[in-house]
Design a protein around this motif. Structure first.
Motif, PDB file in Angstrom:
ATOM      1  N   ASN A   1       1.968   0.172 -10.021  1.00 38.80           N
ATOM      2  CA  ASN A   1       1.041   0.043  -8.831  1.00 38.80           C
ATOM      3  C   ASN A   1       1.206   1.394  -8.085  1.00 38.80           C
ATOM      4  O   ASN A   1       1.663   1.447  -7.079  1.00 38.80           O
ATOM      5  N   PRO A   2       0.251   2.355  -8.694  1.00 36.96           N
ATOM      6  CA  PRO A   2       0.351   3.707  -7.849  1.00 36.96           C
ATOM      7  C   PRO A   2      -0.189   3.574  -6.667  1.00 36.96           C
ATOM      8  O   PRO A   2      -1.207   2.656  -6.144  1.00 36.96           O
ATOM      9  N   LYS A   3       0.091   4.441  -5.603  1.00 39.16           N
ATOM     10  CA  LYS A   3      -0.477   4.418  -4.392  1.00 39.16           C
ATOM     11  C   LYS A   3      -1.846   5.212  -4.531  1.00 39.16           C
ATOM     12  O   LYS A   3      -2.181   5.958  -5.469  1.00 39.16           O
ATOM     13  N   VAL A   4      -2.570   4.906  -3.845  1.00 41.96           N
ATOM     14  CA  VAL A   4      -4.370   5.204  -3.878  1.00 41.96           C
ATOM     15  C   VAL A   4      -4.721   5.775  -2.479  1.00 41.96           C
ATOM     16  O   VAL A   4      -4.511   5.065  -1.457  1.00 41.96           O
ATOM     17  N   ALA A   5      -5.200   6.927  -2.369  1.00 44.18           N
ATOM     18  CA  ALA A   5      -5.875   7.585  -1.011  1.00 44.18           C
ATOM     19  C   ALA A   5      -7.271   7.799  -1.330  1.00 44.18           C
ATOM     20  O   ALA A   5      -7.732   8.715  -2.330  1.00 44.18           O
ATOM     21  N   HIS A   6      -8.019   6.877  -0.645  1.00 44.69           N
ATOM     22  CA  HIS A   6      -9.647   6.899  -0.927  1.00 44.69           C
ATOM     23  C   HIS A   6     -10.055   7.878  -0.022  1.00 44.69           C
ATOM     24  O   HIS A   6      -9.693   8.106   1.256  1.00 44.69           O
ATOM     25  N   GLY A   7     -11.044   8.798  -0.569  1.00 50.15           N
ATOM     26  CA  GLY A   7     -11.629   9.833   0.292  1.00 50.15           C
ATOM     27  C   GLY A   7     -13.324   9.940   0.186  1.00 50.15           C
ATOM     28  O   GLY A   7     -13.623   8.979  -0.787  1.00 50.15           O
ATOM     29  N   ASP A   8     -13.952  10.722   0.535  1.00 51.13           N
ATOM     30  CA  ASP A   8     -15.200  10.779   0.510  1.00 51.13           C
ATOM     31  C   ASP A   8     -15.685  11.379  -1.048  1.00 51.13           C
ATOM     32  O   ASP A   8     -15.132  12.025  -1.590  1.00 51.13           O
ATOM     33  N   GLY A   9     -16.255  10.371  -1.938  1.00 52.91           N
ATOM     34  CA  GLY A   9     -16.646  10.597  -3.311  1.00 52.91           C
ATOM     35  C   GLY A   9     -15.632  10.805  -4.372  1.00 52.91           C
ATOM     36  O   GLY A   9     -15.880  11.046  -5.430  1.00 52.91           O
TER      37      GLY A   9
ATOM     38  N   TYR B   1      -7.390   9.838  -4.475  1.00 53.15           N
ATOM     39  CA  TYR B   1      -6.266  10.206  -5.259  1.00 53.15           C
ATOM     40  C   TYR B   1      -5.591   9.077  -5.643  1.00 53.15           C
ATOM     41  O   TYR B   1      -5.269   8.235  -5.282  1.00 53.15           O
ATOM     42  N   VAL B   2      -5.025   9.173  -7.010  1.00 48.72           N
ATOM     43  CA  VAL B   2      -3.849   8.241  -7.624  1.00 48.72           C
ATOM     44  C   VAL B   2      -2.884   8.790  -7.863  1.00 48.72           C
ATOM     45  O   VAL B   2      -2.827   9.764  -8.627  1.00 48.72           O
TER      46      VAL B   2
ATOM     47  N   CYS C   1      -1.086  -5.688  13.622  1.00 44.98           N
ATOM     48  CA  CYS C   1      -0.765  -5.946  12.311  1.00 44.98           C
ATOM     49  C   CYS C   1      -2.087  -6.136  11.675  1.00 44.98           C
ATOM     50  O   CYS C   1      -2.054  -6.690  10.248  1.00 44.98           O
ATOM     51  N   GLY C   2      -3.218  -6.122  11.997  1.00 44.84           N
ATOM     52  CA  GLY C   2      -4.350  -6.119  11.488  1.00 44.84           C
ATOM     53  C   GLY C   2      -4.685  -4.999  10.065  1.00 44.84           C
ATOM     54  O   GLY C   2      -5.627  -5.294   9.548  1.00 44.84           O
ATOM     55  N   VAL C   3      -3.792  -4.078  10.226  1.00 42.29           N
ATOM     56  CA  VAL C   3      -3.960  -2.984   9.247  1.00 42.29           C
ATOM     57  C   VAL C   3      -2.923  -3.245   7.940  1.00 42.29           C
ATOM     58  O   VAL C   3      -3.033  -2.212   7.252  1.00 42.29           O
ATOM     59  N   LEU C   4      -2.290  -3.830   8.060  1.00 37.57           N
ATOM     60  CA  LEU C   4      -1.164  -4.198   6.920  1.00 37.57           C
ATOM     61  C   LEU C   4      -2.180  -4.599   5.415  1.00 37.57           C
ATOM     62  O   LEU C   4      -2.989  -5.428   5.445  1.00 37.57           O
ATOM     63  N   SER C   5      -1.809  -3.807   4.667  1.00 29.91           N
ATOM     64  CA  SER C   5      -2.613  -4.054   3.455  1.00 29.91           C
ATOM     65  C   SER C   5      -1.643  -3.539   2.239  1.00 29.91           C
ATOM     66  O   SER C   5      -0.671  -2.948   2.251  1.00 29.91           O
ATOM     67  N   ALA C   6      -1.865  -4.340   1.038  1.00 32.10           N
ATOM     68  CA  ALA C   6      -0.868  -4.278  -0.201  1.00 32.10           C
ATOM     69  C   ALA C   6      -1.311  -3.157  -0.829  1.00 32.10           C
ATOM     70  O   ALA C   6      -2.609  -2.876  -1.111  1.00 32.10           O
ATOM     71  N   VAL C   7      -0.324  -2.519  -1.139  1.00 26.70           N
ATOM     72  CA  VAL C   7      -0.647  -1.238  -2.360  1.00 26.70           C
ATOM     73  C   VAL C   7      -1.163  -2.193  -3.688  1.00 26.70           C
ATOM     74  O   VAL C   7      -0.549  -3.018  -4.152  1.00 26.70           O
TER      75      VAL C   7
ATOM     76  N   GLN D   1      -8.019  -1.211  -7.437  1.00 29.28           N
ATOM     77  CA  GLN D   1      -8.139  -1.346  -8.854  1.00 29.28           C
ATOM     78  C   GLN D   1      -8.866  -0.344  -9.781  1.00 29.28           C
ATOM     79  O   GLN D   1      -8.672  -0.057 -10.850  1.00 29.28           O
ATOM     80  N   ALA D   2     -10.129   0.057  -9.331  1.00 27.23           N
ATOM     81  CA  ALA D   2     -11.125   0.819 -10.030  1.00 27.23           C
ATOM     82  C   ALA D   2     -10.725   2.040 -10.043  1.00 27.23           C
ATOM     83  O   ALA D   2     -10.604   2.689 -11.198  1.00 27.23           O
ATOM     84  N   PRO D   3     -10.090   2.768  -9.190  1.00 29.42           N
ATOM     85  CA  PRO D   3      -9.665   4.131  -9.079  1.00 29.42           C
ATOM     86  C   PRO D   3      -8.566   4.151 -10.278  1.00 29.42           C
ATOM     87  O   PRO D   3      -8.239   5.161 -10.893  1.00 29.42           O
ATOM     88  N   ILE D   4      -7.760   3.279  -9.908  1.00 28.72           N
ATOM     89  CA  ILE D   4      -6.352   3.091 -10.890  1.00 28.72           C
ATOM     90  C   ILE D   4      -6.822   3.078 -12.383  1.00 28.72           C
ATOM     91  O   ILE D   4      -6.401   3.858 -13.357  1.00 28.72           O
ATOM     92  N   ALA D   5      -7.751   2.244 -12.587  1.00 27.80           N
ATOM     93  CA  ALA D   5      -8.302   2.122 -14.170  1.00 27.80           C
ATOM     94  C   ALA D   5      -9.006   3.314 -14.732  1.00 27.80           C
ATOM     95  O   ALA D   5      -8.778   3.739 -15.649  1.00 27.80           O
ATOM     96  N   ALA D   6      -9.644   3.984 -13.749  1.00 29.84           N
ATOM     97  CA  ALA D   6     -10.521   5.288 -13.966  1.00 29.84           C
ATOM     98  C   ALA D   6      -9.339   6.367 -14.324  1.00 29.84           C
ATOM     99  O   ALA D   6      -9.463   7.116 -15.281  1.00 29.84           O
TER     100      ALA D   6
END
Length: 108
Positions: A76-84, A87-88, A43-49, A55-60
């Protein structure tokens, strides 16, 4: 083999999402303790969208890319973090002529 599943909580209220996430994690941990299944549940990987890191990528994305009627974002769009970057998730409008053109035909 590893199997994963996701629970989606559709709310714009981050506090509600975090409370539900915590209760779900607690329920899963109680299940593991009482049922002692022949598998492990983490359960350690549960996180809220919409978590703070999102928040910073969504605002940008909203500031730089949103155009009413063309490209729009949910609360509250989904966000996928990558190198550099990241994706929002967004809604992109496609009109009937564009759809017909992509199918090789034309719309009246």
């Amino acid at each position: 083999m590893r199997h994963q599943f996701t629970i989606t909580i559709d709310t714009a209220d981050l506090l509600v999402a975090e409370r539900v996430r915590d209760r779900a994690a607690g329920a899963i941990e109680d299940f593991v303790e009482s049922a002692r299944p022949g598998f492990n549940i983490d359960c350690g990987v549960l996180s809220a969208v919409g978590a703070d890191k999102d928040q910073a990528p969504i605002a940008a994305a909203r500031t730089k890319r949103e155009e009413e009627g063309e490209i729009e974002f949910d609360d509250n769009p989904k966000v996928a973090h990558g190198d550099g970057g990241a994706y929002v998730q967004a809604w992109v409008w496609v009109n009937n002529n564009e759809i017909a053109d992509s199918e090789g035909g034309h719309s009246d």
